[in-house]
Scaffold this active site. Sequence first.
Site, PDB file in Angstrom:
ATOM      1  N   ASP A 133       0.728  -1.212   0.054  1.00 27.83           N
ATOM      2  CA  ASP A 133       0.004   0.043   0.135  1.00 27.83           C
ATOM      3  C   ASP A 133       0.812   1.253  -0.063  1.00 27.83           C
ATOM      4  O   ASP A 133       2.230   1.244   0.053  1.00 27.83           O
ATOM      5  CB  ASP A 133      -0.916  -0.027   1.264  1.00 27.83           C
ATOM      6  CG  ASP A 133      -0.428  -0.390   2.544  1.00 27.83           C
ATOM      7  OD1 ASP A 133       1.102  -0.380   2.711  1.00 27.83           O
ATOM      8  OD2 ASP A 133      -0.972  -0.845   3.423  1.00 27.83           O
ATOM      9  N   GLU A 184      -9.765  -1.793   5.479  1.00 31.13           N
ATOM     10  CA  GLU A 184     -10.360  -1.263   6.702  1.00 31.13           C
ATOM     11  C   GLU A 184     -11.771  -2.101   7.049  1.00 31.13           C
ATOM     12  O   GLU A 184     -12.320  -2.686   6.113  1.00 31.13           O
ATOM     13  CB  GLU A 184     -10.750   0.012   6.585  1.00 31.13           C
ATOM     14  CG  GLU A 184      -9.638   0.964   6.517  1.00 31.13           C
ATOM     15  CD  GLU A 184      -8.772   1.295   7.870  1.00 31.13           C
ATOM     16  OE1 GLU A 184      -9.243   0.382   8.931  1.00 31.13           O
ATOM     17  OE2 GLU A 184      -7.991   1.998   8.095  1.00 31.13           O
TER      18      GLU A 184
END
Length: 242
Positions: free
Chosen positions: A67, A143
Site C-alpha cells: 500500500d 479497513e
Amino acid sequence: MNVLIYENEEQIGIAAGNYMCGQVLAKPNSVLGLATGSTPLKPYGHMIKLYENGAVDFSKVTTFNLDEYCRLDVNDVNSYHRFMHDNLFDHINIPEENINFLDGNAENLEAECAEYERKIKAAGGIDIQLLGIGSNGHIAFNEPSESFQRWTHVVQLKESTIKDNSRFFKSIDEVPTQAVTMGIGSIMQAKRILIIALGENKAKAIKQLIDGNVTPQCPASVLQFHTDVTLMLDKGAASLID
C-alpha cells in the site's frame, strides 16, 4: 494456520527474516509482497544482516508493496516508498527496476490500481506476502467494512488507523486520510502468507483472525480460508488465544 509464539520482538525479527530469506534461497527469483510500519523493521534488519553475511542474494527478486498513502511525496519521511528504501532496499542488492510501489500521486488512481494488479499477474503472482495486522483487524489498508474489497483499490482511512499511524507524524492532522492498497483478493492470491503481530493491543484482532467469524468487520479473518498462513506472535499478541 501455523501459530508460532515468541518471547519478544527480537526473536520474531530473526525468525521472520529467516522465513523470508528462506523463500529466496529456495526460489532465487521469488516475488515478495512487503509491508511497512514498525512491525517489519526487525525482520528487514535481519534480512539485511543475512545479505551482508553473504547468505542470501536478492538480485533476481521482485517485490510489490502492499500500500501507499495518497498525495504524499515519495521522498517524504513517512511515505512507504521512502520507508522501504531506508529500511531494506538501499541495503541489499535488489535491482531498482524489480521494486514495485503503488503511486499514491497518480492522476488516475483507479487506473493505477488496475495496472498494479496487471503487474502482479505478469510477475507470476506473489510467492510470499508479509503482513502486519491493525488493532481493528485491518490488513494492508483494507479497513473494517460491510464487504470485502477484492482487488487493489483506493480507500478512505478509518479514524482508528489514522490515530495508530499518527505516531509517525508530527501531528495527527498531517496523516493522509486516503491510501491505495492491495485488496483482500490480491492478498489471498499469494501462495504463502506470513503475519507478524506485536503487543497486547493486537490480541483481540489475532483472536478474531484465528477463530472468530469470518467477516469484513475484521478483514484479517478472511485468512482462515487461505491454505498456507503462518503467524509469528509475541506473548502480548497471543494473550487471548486459548
